[in-house]
Design a protein around this motif. Sequence first.
Motif, PDB file in Angstrom:
ATOM      1  N   ALA A 419       0.818  -1.212   0.000  1.00 12.15           N
ATOM      2  CA  ALA A 419       0.000   0.000   0.000  1.00 12.15           C
ATOM      3  C   ALA A 419       0.849   1.259   0.000  1.00 12.15           C
ATOM      4  CB  ALA A 419      -0.936  -0.002   1.205  1.00 12.15           C
ATOM      5  N   SER A 420       2.080   1.171   0.467  1.00  9.13           N
ATOM      6  CA  SER A 420       2.943   2.352   0.508  1.00  9.13           C
ATOM      7  C   SER A 420       3.607   2.629  -0.835  1.00  9.13           C
ATOM      8  CB  SER A 420       4.018   2.185   1.587  1.00  9.13           C
ATOM      9  OG  SER A 420       4.914   1.146   1.249  1.00  9.13           O
ATOM     10  N   LEU A 421       3.388   1.753  -1.806  1.00 10.60           N
ATOM     11  CA  LEU A 421       3.940   1.951  -3.151  1.00 10.60           C
ATOM     12  C   LEU A 421       2.797   2.240  -4.119  1.00 10.60           C
ATOM     13  CD1 LEU A 421       6.476  -1.031  -3.193  1.00 10.60           C
ATOM     14  CD2 LEU A 421       7.025   1.385  -2.891  1.00 10.60           C
ATOM     15  N   SER A 422       3.011   3.198  -4.995  1.00  7.89           N
ATOM     16  CA  SER A 422       1.973   3.555  -5.969  1.00  7.89           C
ATOM     17  C   SER A 422       1.758   2.418  -6.952  1.00  7.89           C
ATOM     18  CB  SER A 422       2.380   4.817  -6.725  1.00  7.89           C
ATOM     19  OG  SER A 422       1.512   5.037  -7.815  1.00  7.89           O
ATOM     20  N   PRO A 423       0.504   2.007  -7.183  1.00  4.10           N
ATOM     21  CA  PRO A 423       0.266   0.883  -8.093  1.00  4.10           C
ATOM     22  C   PRO A 423       0.429   1.229  -9.567  1.00  4.10           C
ATOM     23  CG  PRO A 423      -1.816   1.757  -7.287  1.00  4.10           C
ATOM     24  CD  PRO A 423      -0.740   2.489  -6.551  1.00  4.10           C
ATOM     25  N   VAL A 424       0.521   2.515  -9.909  1.00  9.85           N
ATOM     26  CA  VAL A 424       0.562   2.901 -11.319  1.00  9.85           C
ATOM     27  C   VAL A 424       1.955   3.291 -11.793  1.00  9.85           C
ATOM     28  CG1 VAL A 424      -1.841   3.637 -11.280  1.00  9.85           C
ATOM     29  CG2 VAL A 424      -0.054   5.290 -10.780  1.00  9.85           C
ATOM     30  N   HIS A 425       2.968   3.155 -10.933  1.00 12.89           N
ATOM     31  CA  HIS A 425       4.342   3.441 -11.319  1.00 12.89           C
ATOM     32  C   HIS A 425       5.204   2.221 -11.045  1.00 12.89           C
ATOM     33  CE1 HIS A 425       2.680   7.501 -10.462  1.00 12.89           C
ATOM     34  NE2 HIS A 425       3.353   7.819 -11.547  1.00 12.89           N
ATOM     35  N   ALA A 463      18.099  -5.622 -11.714  1.00 11.89           N
ATOM     36  CA  ALA A 463      18.121  -4.849 -12.958  1.00 11.89           C
ATOM     37  C   ALA A 463      16.849  -5.055 -13.767  1.00 11.89           C
ATOM     38  CB  ALA A 463      19.342  -5.229 -13.795  1.00 11.89           C
ATOM     39  N   GLN A 464      16.254  -6.239 -13.643  1.00 10.70           N
ATOM     40  CA  GLN A 464      15.000  -6.506 -14.338  1.00 10.70           C
ATOM     41  C   GLN A 464      13.788  -6.109 -13.488  1.00 10.70           C
ATOM     42  OE1 GLN A 464      17.541  -9.045 -14.332  1.00 10.70           O
ATOM     43  NE2 GLN A 464      18.151  -8.096 -16.288  1.00 10.70           N
ATOM     44  N   ARG A 465      13.894  -6.319 -12.177  1.00  5.89           N
ATOM     45  CA  ARG A 465      12.734  -6.084 -11.312  1.00  5.89           C
ATOM     46  C   ARG A 465      12.392  -4.604 -11.172  1.00  5.89           C
ATOM     47  NH1 ARG A 465      10.974 -10.358  -8.335  1.00  5.89           N
ATOM     48  NH2 ARG A 465       9.025  -9.189  -8.519  1.00  5.89           N
ATOM     49  N   HIS A 471       2.484  -4.773  -7.581  1.00  7.15           N
ATOM     50  CA  HIS A 471       1.672  -5.980  -7.448  1.00  7.15           C
ATOM     51  C   HIS A 471       2.403  -7.223  -7.954  1.00  7.15           C
ATOM     52  CE1 HIS A 471       0.813  -5.003 -11.713  1.00  7.15           C
ATOM     53  NE2 HIS A 471       0.626  -6.307 -11.848  1.00  7.15           N
ATOM     54  N   GLN A 472       3.503  -7.031  -8.674  1.00  9.05           N
ATOM     55  CA  GLN A 472       4.278  -8.166  -9.161  1.00  9.05           C
ATOM     56  C   GLN A 472       5.315  -8.637  -8.143  1.00  9.05           C
ATOM     57  OE1 GLN A 472       5.045  -5.788 -12.948  1.00  9.05           O
ATOM     58  NE2 GLN A 472       4.914  -7.843 -13.812  1.00  9.05           N
ATOM     59  N   PHE A 473       5.401  -7.958  -7.007  1.00  9.58           N
ATOM     60  CA  PHE A 473       6.328  -8.337  -5.939  1.00  9.58           C
ATOM     61  C   PHE A 473       5.578  -9.132  -4.877  1.00  9.58           C
ATOM     62  CE2 PHE A 473       9.146  -5.678  -8.019  1.00  9.58           C
ATOM     63  CZ  PHE A 473      10.345  -5.497  -7.346  1.00  9.58           C
ATOM     64  N   SER A 474       6.238 -10.124  -4.306  1.00  9.96           N
ATOM     65  CA  SER A 474       5.685 -10.818  -3.152  1.00  9.96           C
ATOM     66  C   SER A 474       5.761  -9.892  -1.937  1.00  9.96           C
ATOM     67  CB  SER A 474       6.457 -12.104  -2.876  1.00  9.96           C
ATOM     68  OG  SER A 474       7.795 -11.793  -2.483  1.00  9.96           O
ATOM     69  N   ALA A 478       8.325  -6.922  -1.611  1.00 10.81           N
ATOM     70  CA  ALA A 478       7.790  -5.564  -1.526  1.00 10.81           C
ATOM     71  C   ALA A 478       8.329  -4.853  -0.292  1.00 10.81           C
ATOM     72  CB  ALA A 478       6.264  -5.604  -1.498  1.00 10.81           C
ATOM     73  N   GLN A 479       8.474  -5.605   0.813  1.00 12.53           N
ATOM     74  CA  GLN A 479       9.019  -4.991   2.012  1.00 12.53           C
ATOM     75  C   GLN A 479      10.476  -4.595   1.807  1.00 12.53           C
ATOM     76  OE1 GLN A 479       8.007  -3.213   4.306  1.00 12.53           O
ATOM     77  NE2 GLN A 479       7.278  -4.590   5.885  1.00 12.53           N
ATOM     78  N   ARG A 480      11.215  -5.419   1.106  1.00 11.91           N
ATOM     79  CA  ARG A 480      12.612  -5.074   0.801  1.00 11.91           C
ATOM     80  C   ARG A 480      12.670  -3.842  -0.093  1.00 11.91           C
ATOM     81  NH1 ARG A 480      16.250  -9.359   1.864  1.00 11.91           N
ATOM     82  NH2 ARG A 480      15.185 -11.214   2.658  1.00 11.91           N
ATOM     83  N   ALA A 481      11.752  -3.771  -1.068  1.00 15.82           N
ATOM     84  CA  ALA A 481      11.713  -2.595  -1.936  1.00 15.82           C
ATOM     85  C   ALA A 481      11.362  -1.342  -1.138  1.00 15.82           C
ATOM     86  CB  ALA A 481      10.703  -2.805  -3.060  1.00 15.82           C
ATOM     87  N   ALA A 482      10.437  -1.489  -0.169  1.00 14.46           N
ATOM     88  CA  ALA A 482      10.079  -0.351   0.674  1.00 14.46           C
ATOM     89  C   ALA A 482      11.267   0.096   1.518  1.00 14.46           C
ATOM     90  CB  ALA A 482       8.892  -0.713   1.564  1.00 14.46           C
ATOM     91  N   ILE A 483      12.044  -0.861   2.000  1.00 12.61           N
ATOM     92  CA  ILE A 483      13.247  -0.517   2.762  1.00 12.61           C
ATOM     93  C   ILE A 483      14.247   0.204   1.868  1.00 12.61           C
ATOM     94  CG2 ILE A 483      15.235  -1.483   3.983  1.00 12.61           C
ATOM     95  CD1 ILE A 483      13.384  -3.713   4.973  1.00 12.61           C
ATOM     96  N   ALA A 484      14.397  -0.302   0.643  1.00 17.61           N
ATOM     97  CA  ALA A 484      15.315   0.344  -0.294  1.00 17.61           C
ATOM     98  C   ALA A 484      14.877   1.771  -0.593  1.00 17.61           C
ATOM     99  CB  ALA A 484      15.391  -0.467  -1.589  1.00 17.61           C
ATOM    100  N   MET A 485      13.575   1.980  -0.727  1.00 15.56           N
ATOM    101  CA  MET A 485      13.070   3.319  -0.996  1.00 15.56           C
ATOM    102  C   MET A 485      13.344   4.254   0.183  1.00 15.56           C
ATOM    103  SD  MET A 485       9.234   4.420  -2.188  1.00 15.56           S
ATOM    104  CE  MET A 485       8.866   6.091  -2.693  1.00 15.56           C
ATOM    105  N   ALA A 486      13.177   3.720   1.398  1.00 14.17           N
ATOM    106  CA  ALA A 486      13.436   4.530   2.586  1.00 14.17           C
ATOM    107  C   ALA A 486      14.907   4.886   2.715  1.00 14.17           C
ATOM    108  CB  ALA A 486      12.959   3.789   3.835  1.00 14.17           C
TER     109      ALA A 486
END
Length: 641
Positions: A419-425, A463-465, A471-474, A478-486
């Motif tokens: 939910a903390s990631l925009s679904p359209v980007h 590089a591909q992900r 929605h394509q992340f488990s 997704a939590q790892r991506a959120a950590i990376a964004m932070a």
Amino acid sequence: MTSTAVEDVPESAGRARPGSRVLGKMIREPATVAAFIGVAILVLLAVFAPVLAPYDPNFANIASRHQGPSWAHWFGTDDLGRDVLSRVLYGTRTAVWTSTISVALAMAVGVPVGLLVGFFGGWWDRLAMRATDILQSIPSLIFAFAMIAILGRGANQTSLAVAIVFAIILVRVTRALALRERELLYVDAARVAGMSTPHILFREILPNVAGPVIVEAAIMLGSAITIITSLTFLGLGLDAETVDWGGMLDEARRYQSVYPLMALPPGLAIIFAVLVFNFAGDGLRDALAGKQTIAKAARRAGSRPVPVPSTSGRAERPDVNLEVDGLSVAFPAEGRPPVEILSDVSLSLNRGEMVGLVGESGSGKSMTALAIMGLLPAPGQITGGAIRLGEIDLTALSERDLNRLRGAEISMIFQDSIASLSPVHTVGEQLSEPLRLHKGLDRAAAMKKIVALLDRVGVPNAAQRIHDYPHQFSGGMAQRAAIAMALSGGPSVLVADEPTTALDVTIQAQVLDLLFELKEQFAMSVLLITHDLGVVAESCDRVLVMYAGQIVEEGPVDSVLLRPRHPYTHGLLQAMPRSDVRVARLPTVRGSVPPPWDWPAGCRFAPRCPYAAGRCSAGPVPLVDGVRCVRAGELNLTAAA
């Protein structure tokens, strides 16, 4: 409820009606005040046009045609010798009347229809949306042309044509708001109470959607003036006998080469009217939404602004990244003083330290995090204390200054990673934004950094992900991506609000290990909000125990968890499953956290505490030597822990 922050707020503030609060917010904005003054001027000119106009607007005098401004004719005369000032004043009456009628008719039709189709859904909704889709595909002016061709020219016909255009828009706006509101619990409660459908629609839902609808209507007033004057300018709107700014512009166009000043008065009148209605709508929207920065909230909370604590009188602590000192947060309540949900919360994060913040749901942990980040939901207000990032008091900063720090110096991981990631980007686009904003990198350089950061947090094939959507992340990825964004902006302070919620045990361990490694690598300070004392024991250096908006115990992890001094901490530890002890049923802390408006006057844990004594309820209990308990020195809770 007894608290210093609430006592600082005047009693009259607690009794303020919603309308007075909105008015108070509007009058603090100079642009909004100026816009409403402009609207008032337009209305007064429209009402008193016959009194103010020096001449009959249709009185022609060919002998004085195309005269310049003079004492006799302040704005000059037109091609028939008519007084331009008088025609502008009567044009104001026409513009205000026709635009008001258009918007009123649109609201009378569009709002009820939008409520009905949004509430009932089904084929009513599908039919209405397909109809509005078809009608909105036609440009507004073309649609108005067609309606006037059917209805004929005239003030009423033109107003009706514009009203139909706006009604279509209001149907969609109101329908979207009703779709959201019908899913909320208060609608279910009304149904359970046996309220009729009309009552639910017009007494329950309509007041909750009225704010955005009113704002939309205010902005539509300016749009109506634009459309009506455009139609008349093109010879399709009002009849020739009606004085209108659009008609005046059309006449001025024909004589532009002879008398160019003729177009100036009606043109400026149109610009002025459209601007004041638009600015008034914007100001009303901001006031109804409770839009404010932390600094504004602090200034508006009481009879005097919350002072920014001076750093000159306190010892320099270069090892402290973040310090929260006496933070109090309150929400306005109808008919009574503001409800305080955080009271005198103080904490600090040293460089490279991970501090755990634990407590039951409703204790105020997430609200503390939002206050630190400057993200308090409206109309929440910081009513006391300071939040210092290094030597910067965040409560004294504007929203623009806070935006410069958020992501770059202080960042946050939310509970729901998806939910903390925009679904359209794509994930890459979102994660690279802080780098481009705070570091000034171009897209290619930012993407390269993001790939390296995603690799670092354990996202395979980074590089591909980066081209995937959230929605394509488990859940774990997704939590790892959120950590990376932070972490992408390189913050020195990270607030992690239950970052392992809804993850399985294996992924939880991986995420916690990752946070610990990143903390060590980047020397960050981490505030870890969690329900799990086991997580705190494994990961944190210090722990803060929160209950009912207060810190009730703090200290090093080993000291607090092995030798608790507050009965609440002891109760939480007792309720933890233990591998070395077999019990038929785990102990629990009886009762639940009371709502903020029902907090006891003394120790807030006293009603649930098995060790409570009379003096526990005598008055507010201060935090002394890391514990908020008047019996801390008497109780021996170690053996039971």
